[in-house]
Write a protein that holds these residues in place. Structure first.
Motif, PDB file in Angstrom:
ATOM      1  N   PHE A  39       0.841  -1.198   0.000  1.00 54.85           N
ATOM      2  CA  PHE A  39       0.000   0.000   0.000  1.00 54.85           C
ATOM      3  C   PHE A  39       0.882   1.256   0.000  1.00 54.85           C
ATOM      4  O   PHE A  39       0.653   2.194  -0.761  1.00 54.85           O
ATOM      5  CB  PHE A  39      -0.921  -0.007   1.231  1.00 54.85           C
ATOM      6  N   ARG A  40       1.917   1.234   0.850  1.00 52.29           N
ATOM      7  CA  ARG A  40       2.823   2.377   0.944  1.00 52.29           C
ATOM      8  C   ARG A  40       3.604   2.581  -0.350  1.00 52.29           C
ATOM      9  O   ARG A  40       3.668   3.697  -0.881  1.00 52.29           O
ATOM     10  CB  ARG A  40       3.798   2.175   2.112  1.00 52.29           C
ATOM     11  N   VAL A  41       4.209   1.519  -0.860  1.00 49.13           N
ATOM     12  CA  VAL A  41       5.019   1.623  -2.081  1.00 49.13           C
ATOM     13  C   VAL A  41       4.162   2.079  -3.267  1.00 49.13           C
ATOM     14  O   VAL A  41       4.580   2.931  -4.054  1.00 49.13           O
ATOM     15  CB  VAL A  41       5.715   0.279  -2.393  1.00 49.13           C
ATOM     16  N   SER A  42       2.979   1.531  -3.397  1.00 52.52           N
ATOM     17  CA  SER A  42       2.097   1.872  -4.520  1.00 52.52           C
ATOM     18  C   SER A  42       1.735   3.348  -4.509  1.00 52.52           C
ATOM     19  O   SER A  42       1.688   4.004  -5.552  1.00 52.52           O
ATOM     20  CB  SER A  42       0.830   1.018  -4.476  1.00 52.52           C
ATOM     21  N   ASN A  43       1.467   3.879  -3.316  1.00 52.71           N
ATOM     22  CA  ASN A  43       1.104   5.289  -3.189  1.00 52.71           C
ATOM     23  C   ASN A  43       2.318   6.202  -3.292  1.00 52.71           C
ATOM     24  O   ASN A  43       2.291   7.214  -3.992  1.00 52.71           O
ATOM     25  CB  ASN A  43       0.374   5.526  -1.863  1.00 52.71           C
ATOM     26  N   ARG A  44       3.383   5.841  -2.597  1.00 57.33           N
ATOM     27  CA  ARG A  44       4.553   6.719  -2.536  1.00 57.33           C
ATOM     28  C   ARG A  44       5.220   6.869  -3.900  1.00 57.33           C
ATOM     29  O   ARG A  44       5.603   7.961  -4.302  1.00 57.33           O
ATOM     30  CB  ARG A  44       5.541   6.174  -1.501  1.00 57.33           C
ATOM     31  N   THR A  45       5.348   5.779  -4.622  1.00 60.74           N
ATOM     32  CA  THR A  45       6.023   5.826  -5.931  1.00 60.74           C
ATOM     33  C   THR A  45       5.142   6.391  -7.021  1.00 60.74           C
ATOM     34  O   THR A  45       5.628   6.940  -8.007  1.00 60.74           O
ATOM     35  CB  THR A  45       6.447   4.413  -6.373  1.00 60.74           C
ATOM     36  N   GLY A  46       3.825   6.238  -6.854  1.00 63.65           N
ATOM     37  CA  GLY A  46       2.890   6.635  -7.899  1.00 63.65           C
ATOM     38  C   GLY A  46       2.511   5.494  -8.831  1.00 63.65           C
ATOM     39  O   GLY A  46       1.776   5.690  -9.793  1.00 63.65           O
ATOM     40  N   ILE A  47       2.992   4.279  -8.519  1.00 60.79           N
ATOM     41  CA  ILE A  47       2.678   3.127  -9.371  1.00 60.79           C
ATOM     42  C   ILE A  47       1.163   2.886  -9.420  1.00 60.79           C
ATOM     43  O   ILE A  47       0.583   2.663 -10.485  1.00 60.79           O
ATOM     44  CB  ILE A  47       3.388   1.854  -8.871  1.00 60.79           C
ATOM     45  N   ALA A  48       0.527   2.923  -8.250  1.00 58.85           N
ATOM     46  CA  ALA A  48      -0.916   2.662  -8.190  1.00 58.85           C
ATOM     47  C   ALA A  48      -1.499   3.346  -6.959  1.00 58.85           C
ATOM     48  O   ALA A  48      -1.830   2.695  -5.973  1.00 58.85           O
ATOM     49  CB  ALA A  48      -1.183   1.157  -8.141  1.00 58.85           C
ATOM     50  N   PRO A  49      -1.626   4.668  -6.995  1.00 55.09           N
ATOM     51  CA  PRO A  49      -2.128   5.379  -5.819  1.00 55.09           C
ATOM     52  C   PRO A  49      -3.605   5.097  -5.554  1.00 55.09           C
ATOM     53  O   PRO A  49      -4.390   4.945  -6.489  1.00 55.09           O
ATOM     54  CB  PRO A  49      -1.907   6.853  -6.180  1.00 55.09           C
ATOM     55  N   GLY A  50      -3.935   5.000  -4.270  1.00 53.70           N
ATOM     56  CA  GLY A  50      -5.324   4.774  -3.901  1.00 53.70           C
ATOM     57  C   GLY A  50      -5.519   5.014  -2.426  1.00 53.70           C
ATOM     58  O   GLY A  50      -4.575   4.900  -1.640  1.00 53.70           O
ATOM     59  N   LYS A  97      11.761   6.097   6.820  1.00 57.00           N
ATOM     60  CA  LYS A  97      12.673   6.822   5.928  1.00 57.00           C
ATOM     61  C   LYS A  97      13.050   5.931   4.758  1.00 57.00           C
ATOM     62  O   LYS A  97      13.842   4.999   4.900  1.00 57.00           O
ATOM     63  CB  LYS A  97      13.928   7.254   6.683  1.00 57.00           C
ATOM     64  N   PRO A  98      12.480   6.195   3.585  1.00 57.36           N
ATOM     65  CA  PRO A  98      12.841   5.375   2.421  1.00 57.36           C
ATOM     66  C   PRO A  98      14.316   5.539   2.078  1.00 57.36           C
ATOM     67  O   PRO A  98      14.878   6.625   2.214  1.00 57.36           O
ATOM     68  CB  PRO A  98      11.941   5.939   1.313  1.00 57.36           C
ATOM     69  N   ARG A  99      14.929   4.461   1.640  1.00 52.65           N
ATOM     70  CA  ARG A  99      16.355   4.468   1.299  1.00 52.65           C
ATOM     71  C   ARG A  99      16.523   4.826  -0.185  1.00 52.65           C
ATOM     72  O   ARG A  99      16.990   4.035  -0.995  1.00 52.65           O
ATOM     73  CB  ARG A  99      16.969   3.110   1.636  1.00 52.65           C
ATOM     74  N   CYS A 100      16.149   6.053  -0.508  1.00 54.39           N
ATOM     75  CA  CYS A 100      16.113   6.481  -1.909  1.00 54.39           C
ATOM     76  C   CYS A 100      17.485   6.401  -2.582  1.00 54.39           C
ATOM     77  O   CYS A 100      17.590   6.077  -3.761  1.00 54.39           O
ATOM     78  CB  CYS A 100      15.560   7.895  -2.020  1.00 54.39           C
ATOM     79  N   GLY A 101      18.538   6.688  -1.821  1.00 52.32           N
ATOM     80  CA  GLY A 101      19.886   6.654  -2.398  1.00 52.32           C
ATOM     81  C   GLY A 101      20.321   5.278  -2.839  1.00 52.32           C
ATOM     82  O   GLY A 101      21.205   5.139  -3.690  1.00 52.32           O
ATOM     83  N   GLU A 154       7.923   8.702  -8.376  1.00 52.18           N
ATOM     84  CA  GLU A 154       7.361  10.049  -8.387  1.00 52.18           C
ATOM     85  C   GLU A 154       7.176  10.636  -6.983  1.00 52.18           C
ATOM     86  O   GLU A 154       6.462  11.607  -6.787  1.00 52.18           O
ATOM     87  CB  GLU A 154       6.042  10.045  -9.171  1.00 52.18           C
ATOM     88  N   TYR A 155       7.838  10.040  -6.005  1.00 49.95           N
ATOM     89  CA  TYR A 155       7.803  10.549  -4.628  1.00 49.95           C
ATOM     90  C   TYR A 155       8.507  11.903  -4.570  1.00 49.95           C
ATOM     91  O   TYR A 155       9.621  12.067  -5.088  1.00 49.95           O
ATOM     92  CB  TYR A 155       8.508   9.550  -3.720  1.00 49.95           C
ATOM     93  N   LYS A 156       7.867  12.878  -3.929  1.00 49.04           N
ATOM     94  CA  LYS A 156       8.388  14.256  -3.961  1.00 49.04           C
ATOM     95  C   LYS A 156       9.406  14.550  -2.856  1.00 49.04           C
ATOM     96  O   LYS A 156      10.088  15.568  -2.898  1.00 49.04           O
ATOM     97  CB  LYS A 156       7.225  15.241  -3.846  1.00 49.04           C
ATOM     98  N   HIS A 157       9.504  13.681  -1.862  1.00 51.46           N
ATOM     99  CA  HIS A 157      10.369  13.984  -0.711  1.00 51.46           C
ATOM    100  C   HIS A 157      11.480  12.944  -0.584  1.00 51.46           C
ATOM    101  O   HIS A 157      11.649  12.311   0.451  1.00 51.46           O
ATOM    102  CB  HIS A 157       9.535  14.022   0.569  1.00 51.46           C
ATOM    103  N   LYS A 158      12.238  12.789  -1.634  1.00 49.36           N
ATOM    104  CA  LYS A 158      13.268  11.751  -1.639  1.00 49.36           C
ATOM    105  C   LYS A 158      14.364  12.054  -0.629  1.00 49.36           C
ATOM    106  O   LYS A 158      14.683  13.209  -0.349  1.00 49.36           O
ATOM    107  CB  LYS A 158      13.831  11.583  -3.050  1.00 49.36           C
ATOM    108  N   THR A 159      14.950  10.980  -0.101  1.00 52.59           N
ATOM    109  CA  THR A 159      15.961  11.108   0.944  1.00 52.59           C
ATOM    110  C   THR A 159      17.307  10.654   0.414  1.00 52.59           C
ATOM    111  O   THR A 159      17.408   9.963  -0.606  1.00 52.59           O
ATOM    112  CB  THR A 159      15.609  10.217   2.147  1.00 52.59           C
ATOM    113  N   SER A 160      18.355  11.029   1.133  1.00 57.32           N
ATOM    114  CA  SER A 160      19.673  10.450   0.874  1.00 57.32           C
ATOM    115  C   SER A 160      19.863   9.308   1.866  1.00 57.32           C
ATOM    116  O   SER A 160      19.078   9.159   2.814  1.00 57.32           O
ATOM    117  CB  SER A 160      20.773  11.481   1.063  1.00 57.32           C
ATOM    118  N   ASP A 161      20.885   8.519   1.688  1.00 57.90           N
ATOM    119  CA  ASP A 161      21.118   7.407   2.622  1.00 57.90           C
ATOM    120  C   ASP A 161      22.095   7.772   3.718  1.00 57.90           C
ATOM    121  O   ASP A 161      22.602   6.911   4.417  1.00 57.90           O
ATOM    122  CB  ASP A 161      21.661   6.180   1.849  1.00 57.90           C
ATOM    123  N   ASP A 162      22.345   9.046   3.907  1.00 57.06           N
ATOM    124  CA  ASP A 162      23.285   9.482   4.945  1.00 57.06           C
ATOM    125  C   ASP A 162      22.723   9.202   6.339  1.00 57.06           C
ATOM    126  O   ASP A 162      21.531   9.286   6.552  1.00 57.06           O
ATOM    127  CB  ASP A 162      23.569  10.979   4.812  1.00 57.06           C
TER     128      ASP A 162
END
Length: 212
Positions: free
Chosen positions: A142-153, A191-195, A204-212
């Motif tokens: 549910f989180r991944v689908s919404n956060r990435t924009g793959i299948a928001p709902g 905290k997603p490990r975007c890096g 398409e997540y707007k608040h990407k993080t670094s892995d620091d």
């Protein structure tokens, strides 16, 4: 998100892990069914520790039913909500023996009629044990689908329907496993490990993080 992006996301996930598997330990559809019932609000690691002791002793509906609620509880008491789960499993085993010849049914309706089995559990069994096109949406998916924009709902069912519609058909059978593993280890809740993410450039997540 457009179809080309979605295709590339699943192409990469497939490339990195061509044959994804559930992290629940099981050797039969029945063992998987019991493991998934036990896994509600519990970790796969915790369930595996319990079933590693249970299944060598009892791994059929008849054998687990013979343990009774108290006997089964001894094996699963390390798992959250074990009392209600024990009652559900014992009753499920009775129904499997009396109505299904001791076999796990391969239809959603029959599975959802079993105590402790909701839509998500039924989807896991249909997809993982019987390789049917079904999409079990848990908190990770549910989180991944919404956060990435793959299948928001806004609801689990909405996300499930969108995933079944939008995931490229050649990847649909294993998409459940890729998404759950991605949510568990990369696109984590706090905290997603975007890096370290294989699909960061497509997400398409707007608040990407670094892995620091």
């Amino acid at each position: 998100m457009n179809a080309a992006k979605r295709y590339e996301i699943f192409r990469r996930l497939h490339e990195d892990n061509p044959e994804p598997k559930t992290e629940l330990a099981y050797d039969s559809p029945f063992e998987l069914l019991i493991a998934v019932i036990l896994s509600a609000q519990a970790t796969d690691v915790g369930v595996n520790k319990a079933t590693a002791k249970l299944f060598p002793v009892a791994n059929t509906p008849q054998a687990i039913h013979a343990l009774g609620v108290e006997g089964l509880s001894e094996y699963i008491k390390t798992i959250g909500l074990y009392n209600s789960k024990a009652k559900n499993v014992i009753e499920t085993c009775r129904i499997l023996v009396e109505q299904h010849g001791g076999q796990v049914p391969q239809s959603r309706e029959a599975l959802e009629a079993l105590p402790g089995v909701g839509r998500k559990t039924a989807n896991v069994v249909l997809n993982t044990a019987f390789r049917q096109l079904a999409m079990a949406v848990d908190t990770h998916i549910f989180r991944v689908s919404n956060r990435t924009g793959i299948a928001p709902g806004k609801t689990v069912l909405e996300v499930e329907k969108k995933l079944l519609k939008f995931v490229p058909r050649e990847f649909l059978l294993d998409a459940h496993h890729w998404l759950i593993l991605h949510g568990r280890y990369v696109c984590q809740a706090r905290k997603p490990r975007c890096g370290s993410c294989r699909i960061e450039d497509l997400c398409e997540y707007k608040h990407k993080t670094s892995d620091d």
